[in-house]
Design a protein around this motif. Structure first.
Motif: not given
Length: 257
Positions: A130, A189, A201
């Protein structure tokens, strides 16, 4: 940052404006302090001038053209007064817009901040990661081009969080963090795709590393949080003229009102 600190910092800026060679670090609030602390690790003796442009917070809400014009005028004004040895734009949203303009009139290195998409593509094991950023950063062509260049075969959740920078500002001001709101902001996410799920992330805003501890605590499963600040500091150390650096100066905080 308290109002009293802002006032005293503003005064000290003008009292000591005869010291050239500091590295100018710029953001719309305190987020760029996450970059500043890494610069101190890479260049421990360098004098830094931190410009917290609070009057324009958050940059992500600005029209692209207006933000570019605003930042160009601001950096030009501060640079004429201070003669920095380098300029670090410690904001992803601003960097996607203003770097070319700044480099057109500054004679010192200008280092920007971009989403760490390439490192995420290299580190992910699941192929699913993400990019957690501001809405402005998420929608920029620059971000899309980085995905095409460095992660064309990955599944990427692009998450434009509208309130995380303000939550980071709250934490840095000692007001605490609304964990319920934080959980809502980061929830997109965490996705699953073809039996694989998010394992990295990218923290696509310099405010977000200040919330990493809380995000890790409320995340539905463990992930690697990728902070671009160390890479920014390393890049600065590579390009800055060491002989032009102001040495042994205390950090200053310039806050616009």
């Amino acid at each position: 940052m308290s109002d009293s600190l802002a006032a005293s910092s503003f005064q000290s800026l003008h009292l000591q404006a005869d010291t050239p060679g500091r590295v100018l670090v710029l953001d719309s609030g305190v987020g760029g302090l996450s970059v500043q602390r890494e610069i101190k690790q890479a260049l421990p003796e360098a004098g830094l001038l931190y410009l917290a442009d609070r009057a324009a917070f958050p940059y992500g809400d600005w029209d692209a053209g207006e933000l570019c014009e605003h930042l160009s005028k601001l950096v030009r004004s501060v640079s004429e007064a201070w003669s920095p040895s380098a300029v670090v734009v410690a904001c992803n949203t601003a960097s996607t817009l203003v770097l070319e303009s700044l480099r057109s009139f500054l004679k010192v290195p200008v280092v920007g901040t971009v989403p760490a998409i390439k490192p995420a593509a290299q580190q992910t094991r699941s192929g699913v990661f993400a990019v957690l950023a501001t809405p402005g950063t998420v929608k920029r062509d620059y971000t899309q081009d980085m995905i095409v260049d460095f992660a064309p075969d990955h599944h990427i959740a692009l998450v434009g969080a509208s309130g995380l920078a303000a939550l980071a500002e709250d934490k840095m001001a000692g007001r605490g963090v609304d964990l319920g709101r934080l959980k809502q902001e980061i929830a997109p996410c965490f996705v699953e795709k073809d039996g694989q799920r998010t394992d990295c992330v990218v923290l696509g805003c310099t405010h977000y590393p200040f919330l990493q501890e809380e995000m890790a605590r409320i995340a539905p499963w463990p992930v690697t949080w990728i902070d671009p600040a160390p890479a920014i500091a390393r890049r600065l150390a590579q390009v800055v003229d060491k002989d032009a650096l102001a040495i042994g100066c205390d950090d200053l905080f310039f806050v616009t009102n």
